[in-house]
Design an enzyme around this catalytic site. Structure first.
Site, PDB file in Angstrom:
ATOM      1  N   ALA A  29     -49.794 -47.106  33.734  1.00 46.60           N
ATOM      2  CA  ALA A  29     -49.550 -45.680  33.942  1.00 46.60           C
ATOM      3  C   ALA A  29     -50.807 -44.899  33.645  1.00 46.60           C
ATOM      4  CB  ALA A  29     -48.421 -45.207  33.036  1.00 46.60           C
ATOM      5  N   ASN A  30     -50.827 -43.651  34.092  1.00 45.19           N
ATOM      6  CA  ASN A  30     -51.882 -42.721  33.710  1.00 45.19           C
ATOM      7  C   ASN A  30     -51.392 -41.903  32.528  1.00 45.19           C
ATOM      8  OD1 ASN A  30     -53.500 -43.563  35.775  1.00 45.19           O
ATOM      9  ND2 ASN A  30     -53.282 -41.732  36.998  1.00 45.19           N
ATOM     10  N   ARG A  31     -52.324 -41.370  31.774  1.00 46.22           N
ATOM     11  CA  ARG A  31     -51.992 -40.472  30.678  1.00 46.22           C
ATOM     12  C   ARG A  31     -51.671 -39.101  31.257  1.00 46.22           C
ATOM     13  NH1 ARG A  31     -53.486 -42.347  25.709  1.00 46.22           N
ATOM     14  NH2 ARG A  31     -55.357 -43.591  25.908  1.00 46.22           N
ATOM     15  N   VAL A  96     -51.507 -39.474  39.565  1.00 42.22           N
ATOM     16  CA  VAL A  96     -50.950 -40.582  40.347  1.00 42.22           C
ATOM     17  C   VAL A  96     -51.746 -41.855  40.086  1.00 42.22           C
ATOM     18  CG1 VAL A  96     -50.372 -41.339  42.679  1.00 42.22           C
ATOM     19  CG2 VAL A  96     -50.308 -38.897  42.122  1.00 42.22           C
TER      20      VAL A  96
END
Ligand code: C5P
Length: 213
Positions: A29-31, A96
């Site tokens: 995931a991204n932060r 994203v």
């Protein structure tokens, strides 16, 4: 009246991270806390817009009057954005995931060797929207940068076909924090906004959007 400035406008907002599953129990995931995107959705709704908020997994509460569509992956987000059209404007705030993982059906087990993740590129939702026949009149992107913020964001505006880019320097304490320092990059030039709370950035941007539509 400020609360009616965006009456009869439909505005699409993306927010939060995407989760790209590795196996049934793991993901990359991204932060992203979703705070800035949710604040923008709230500010637009307060000005009378019909707001569709396509959101990755976050803890934030849905703002009043906002229609929220929950997604997990970038591909799901791309589909939800396409389904939500037409819109008068789009503000793409989501972080994203650039890659998805070749997902394993079963939980990966620890063994003698570490698994290798097979990555493929995700669709660029902002670039696709900007090139779409159903392109909203105003397409706004975000650019979270850690260095040469203006230079990278200016290039991003052109590369992705966005009208505006909101550039923010995330090298400090922006992630998950209450404040943001941004630069608004438009075809007319660059505006440096003072550091301010994320909901104030949101209201200022919403007013600019109202004037542009
Ligand atoms: O290239 P980068 O991820 O820095 O670009 C950020 C901008 O592009 C943001 O507005 C983000 O929401 C959007 N984006 C997107 N789809 C992607 C990657 C980024 O819509 N796959």
């Amino acid at each position: 009246r400020v609360d009616q400035m965006l009456a009869n406008r439909h505005i699409l907002v993306t927010a939060g991270p995407t989760h790209e599953p590795i196996d049934p129990v793991r993901y990359i995931a991204n932060r992203s806390s979703g705070k800035q995107g949710y604040a923008i959705a709230a500010a637009l709704a307060e000005m009378g817009a019909k707001v569709t908020l396509v959101s990755g997994p976050v803890l934030a509460q849905t703002p009043p009057g906002v229609t929220r569509i929950d997604v997990e992956t970038a591909q799901e987000m791309a589909n939800a954005v396409a389904t939500a059209l037409p819109a008068d404007a789009a503000v793409m705030v989501a972080a994203v995931g650039d890659w998805r993982v070749e997902t394993a059906d079963q939980k990966l087990k620890k063994g003698d060797t570490s698994p290798t993740l097979q990555l493929s590129e995700n669709p660029d939702i902002l670039a696709l929207l900007a090139a779409s026949p159903h392109r909203p009149k105003l397409v706004v992107g975000f650019a979270a940068e850690t260095e040469r913020v203006i230079e990278h964001a200016t290039a991003k505006r052109l590369r992705k076909g966005a009208d505006w880019i909101v550039a923010n320097d995330v090298s400090g304490d922006v992630m998950g924090g209450a404040d943001n320092t941004v630069h608004l990059i438009t075809p007319d030039g660059i505006e440096d906004w003072a550091r301010m709370p994320k909901d104030q950035v949101a209201r200022k941007l919403a007013e600019r959007i109202a004037h542009a539509l």
